[in-house]
Design an enzyme around this catalytic site. Structure first.
Site, PDB file in Angstrom:
ATOM      1  N   TYR A   1      81.970  34.315   0.640  1.00  0.00           N
ATOM      2  CA  TYR A   1      80.750  33.789   0.038  1.00  0.00           C
ATOM      3  C   TYR A   1      80.353  32.479   0.719  1.00  0.00           C
ATOM      4  O   TYR A   1      81.190  31.595   0.914  1.00  0.00           O
ATOM      5  CB  TYR A   1      80.937  33.515  -1.452  1.00  0.00           C
ATOM      6  CG  TYR A   1      81.125  34.742  -2.324  1.00  0.00           C
ATOM      7  CD1 TYR A   1      81.192  36.011  -1.772  1.00  0.00           C
ATOM      8  CD2 TYR A   1      81.247  34.622  -3.701  1.00  0.00           C
ATOM      9  CE1 TYR A   1      81.371  37.126  -2.571  1.00  0.00           C
ATOM     10  CE2 TYR A   1      81.426  35.728  -4.512  1.00  0.00           C
ATOM     11  CZ  TYR A   1      81.484  36.978  -3.940  1.00  0.00           C
ATOM     12  OH  TYR A   1      81.665  38.082  -4.742  1.00  0.00           O
TER      13      TYR A   1
ATOM     14  N   PRO B   1      76.019  43.379 -13.832  1.00  0.00           N
ATOM     15  CA  PRO B   1      75.891  43.817 -15.230  1.00  0.00           C
ATOM     16  C   PRO B   1      74.441  43.927 -15.680  1.00  0.00           C
ATOM     17  O   PRO B   1      74.133  44.657 -16.620  1.00  0.00           O
ATOM     18  CB  PRO B   1      76.618  42.715 -16.004  1.00  0.00           C
ATOM     19  CG  PRO B   1      76.496  41.496 -15.138  1.00  0.00           C
ATOM     20  CD  PRO B   1      76.583  42.010 -13.738  1.00  0.00           C
TER      21      PRO B   1
ATOM     22  N   ALA C   1      72.103  44.932 -13.520  1.00  0.00           N
ATOM     23  CA  ALA C   1      71.461  45.784 -12.509  1.00  0.00           C
ATOM     24  C   ALA C   1      70.454  44.968 -11.706  1.00  0.00           C
ATOM     25  O   ALA C   1      69.293  45.341 -11.561  1.00  0.00           O
ATOM     26  CB  ALA C   1      70.799  46.998 -13.154  1.00  0.00           C
TER      27      ALA C   1
ATOM     28  N   GLY D   1      68.954  42.289 -12.398  1.00  0.00           N
ATOM     29  CA  GLY D   1      67.838  41.747 -13.175  1.00  0.00           C
ATOM     30  C   GLY D   1      67.046  42.771 -13.945  1.00  0.00           C
ATOM     31  O   GLY D   1      66.281  42.416 -14.853  1.00  0.00           O
TER      32      GLY D   1
ATOM     33  N   LEU E   1      67.959  44.818 -16.200  1.00  0.00           N
ATOM     34  CA  LEU E   1      68.342  44.920 -17.614  1.00  0.00           C
ATOM     35  C   LEU E   1      68.201  43.604 -18.370  1.00  0.00           C
ATOM     36  O   LEU E   1      68.683  43.489 -19.499  1.00  0.00           O
ATOM     37  CB  LEU E   1      69.788  45.418 -17.727  1.00  0.00           C
ATOM     38  CG  LEU E   1      70.020  46.866 -17.295  1.00  0.00           C
ATOM     39  CD1 LEU E   1      71.503  47.218 -17.353  1.00  0.00           C
ATOM     40  CD2 LEU E   1      69.218  47.826 -18.169  1.00  0.00           C
ATOM     41  N   THR E   2      67.544  42.620 -17.779  1.00  0.00           N
ATOM     42  CA  THR E   2      67.312  41.374 -18.502  1.00  0.00           C
ATOM     43  C   THR E   2      66.023  41.405 -19.300  1.00  0.00           C
ATOM     44  O   THR E   2      65.814  40.574 -20.175  1.00  0.00           O
ATOM     45  CB  THR E   2      67.245  40.183 -17.535  1.00  0.00           C
ATOM     46  OG1 THR E   2      66.122  40.356 -16.661  1.00  0.00           O
ATOM     47  CG2 THR E   2      68.518  40.064 -16.718  1.00  0.00           C
ATOM     48  N   GLY E   3      65.155  42.366 -18.985  1.00  0.00           N
ATOM     49  CA  GLY E   3      63.865  42.429 -19.649  1.00  0.00           C
ATOM     50  C   GLY E   3      62.842  41.482 -19.080  1.00  0.00           C
ATOM     51  O   GLY E   3      61.709  41.424 -19.554  1.00  0.00           O
ATOM     52  N   LYS E   4      63.189  40.726 -18.032  1.00  0.00           N
ATOM     53  CA  LYS E   4      62.250  39.719 -17.514  1.00  0.00           C
ATOM     54  C   LYS E   4      61.120  40.342 -16.710  1.00  0.00           C
ATOM     55  O   LYS E   4      60.158  39.657 -16.380  1.00  0.00           O
ATOM     56  CB  LYS E   4      62.996  38.707 -16.647  1.00  0.00           C
ATOM     57  CG  LYS E   4      63.550  39.251 -15.342  1.00  0.00           C
ATOM     58  CD  LYS E   4      64.250  38.141 -14.574  1.00  0.00           C
ATOM     59  CE  LYS E   4      64.815  38.631 -13.242  1.00  0.00           C
ATOM     60  NZ  LYS E   4      65.485  37.547 -12.507  1.00  0.00           N
TER      61      LYS E   4
END
Length: 441
Positions: free
Chosen positions: A112, A286, A288, A290, A292-295
């Site tokens: 990283y 977790p 995906a 972004g 699955l954040t709903g944003k």
């Protein structure tokens, strides 16, 4: 004075003499501009919600010999400032608050690094050094509960690493960069798939050599726990058995796992097998990336999720993601009418939004809590204290079995699964000469 993001600055400049007034004025204006520009990166809006620094995290789970929160924090997006080379102040605040709350479980890797260096494979060790710098004197922080931060890092299989000692040497370097006597959790980042000379028949696997390297690091006291990443049921079983013969417990297996990347790509079978073996699954992507954040959907109650997705998402079009990533994410979000039905992920988000309201939670917190309920530890990335605080909001409560089943049924009915975007794939790695692929199943 200047108002930037509702944070006010005032710069006073004194001049002596008149001969160089024009030059001084130009210099002052340039300096003022630089200050204003840097302020935009360093200072948060005055109206931003501040995390609750006093709240202690008591929702804990076990990874080998480690006691950690059931949510970790990914560090791949952490960076230093390009101008000052100092750690990003928002990341500094995140680490400070996490350690005060006792919720500091950071996941990093030797490969990283900041900005483009990671993508080009040139950032080796940068983020490990940054994590060490941010956590070095954490026990002296006022208000700390004296819990040392737990830091996991990763060994990257490479064509030039073909011996047990190569693993030990890499571990020693990571240990020095992290400024620790013993690494909390040392993981192999992926199966040994990087074979640039495969077309000439040079494709020998060194997986077992790397496992012996992990065992050697463990017995030398260089690491407290060992793990692997991107191993499916078969490979994780072989690794578990191999290490057991050396008297070394396999603590973790880090894989992609989320609501839309579980039952269709071998992840659920991997989780089931790990649970049988007593190996804790760490879940990357977790959210995906972004989705699955709903944003990417409107929060207006008058606009259905499907309608919001049918138009180009402002969040996607203005995000920091590459064009390749953005194109793939737009396809998942909106659907393409071919591999992904029109409407994309919207039906699932609508169900998640309803469940979130029942728990006074966000859609992102529901996505994380789902993974916890499945027996895994999500590792969402976070760059700010606000993001960290929102992630930790998924603790101290659990979804009901009915809600878990309801979301899984909705995810299954989408007719597609998620495996990454652009060059960031859960079943492949961009390795310079091309993409090398593997399969959990």
């Amino acid at each position: 004075s200047l108002d930037i993001e509702r944070s006010k600055f005032k710069l006073t400049i004194y001049f002596q003499g008149h001969n160089n007034m024009k030059t001084n004025c130009r210099a002052a204006l340039i300096f003022f501009g630089v200050c204003a520009y840097r302020a935009n990166a360093y200072l948060a809006p005055a109206t931003q919600t501040r995390p609750n620094e006093a709240k202690t995290i008591n929702d804990l789970t076990q990874i080998g010999s480690l006691s950690v929160p059931p949510i970790g924090c990914g560090t791949i997006a952490w960076s230093t400032d390009k101008v000052t080379l100092r750690p990003n102040p928002e990341v500094e605040e995140l680490v400070s608050i996490a350690c005060k709350q006792g919720g500091s479980f950071f996941d990093t890797g030797e490969r990283y690094g900041s900005h483009m260096k990671t993508a080009l494979g040139m950032g080796w060790g940068e983020t490990e050094c940054l994590v060490a710098r941010l956590t070095r004197d954490i026990n002296n922080i006022e208000g700390s509960n004296n819990n040392k931060p737990v830091v996991a890092t990763k060994f990257t299989p490479s064509p030039w690493r073909t011996s047990v000692e190569s693993v030990v040497e890499a571990c020693e370097e990571s240990r020095k960069r992290l400024s620790v006597e013993s690494i909390d959790l040392y993981q192999i980042q992926m199966p040994d798939i990087v074979k640039p000379m495969r077309f000439l028949g040079y494709d020998k696997s060194y997986d077992e050599v790397y496992w012996d390297g992990l065992a050697e690091c463990y017995h030398r006291g260089l690491v407290k726990n060992v793990g692997v990443s991107n191993y499916g049921p078969t490979l994780v079983s072989k690794c578990h058995e191999h290490l057991a013969k050396r008297g070394v417990p396999l603590a973790t297996n880090q894989i992609e796992f989320s609501l839309i990347a579980a039952r269709h790509n071998g992840a659920q079978q991997t989780l089931d097998r790990c649970n049988e073996l007593g190996v804790k699954v760490l879940a990357y992507y977790p959210f995906a990336m972004g989705l699955l954040t709903g944003k990417y959907t409107s929060t207006s109650p008058e606009i259905k999720s499907e309608d919001a997705f049918m138009s180009k998402s402002h969040s996607l079009s203005t995000s920091r993601r590459s064009n390749f990533e953005r194109r793939d994410l737009e396809r998942y979000a909106n659907g393409d009418g071919k591999q992904i039905p029109l409407g994309g992920i919207a039906p699932l988000l609508r169900t998640m939004e309803k469940i979130a309201k029942n728990h006074d939670a966000t859609v992102a917190q529901v996505a994380l809590n789902y993974i916890i309920c499945k027996g895994a530890i999500p590792i969402p990335g976070a760059r700010t204290a606000a993001q960290y605080a929102d992630n930790m909001g998924a603790l101290n409560w659990r979804l009901t079995k009915r809600e878990v089943t309801q979301m899984e049924n909705e995810a299954d009915s989408l007719g597609f699964s998620f495996n990454g975007a652009g060059f960031k794939r859960s079943d492949a790695k961009f390795v310079g000469y091309g993409m090398e692929k593997w399969s959990l199943s």
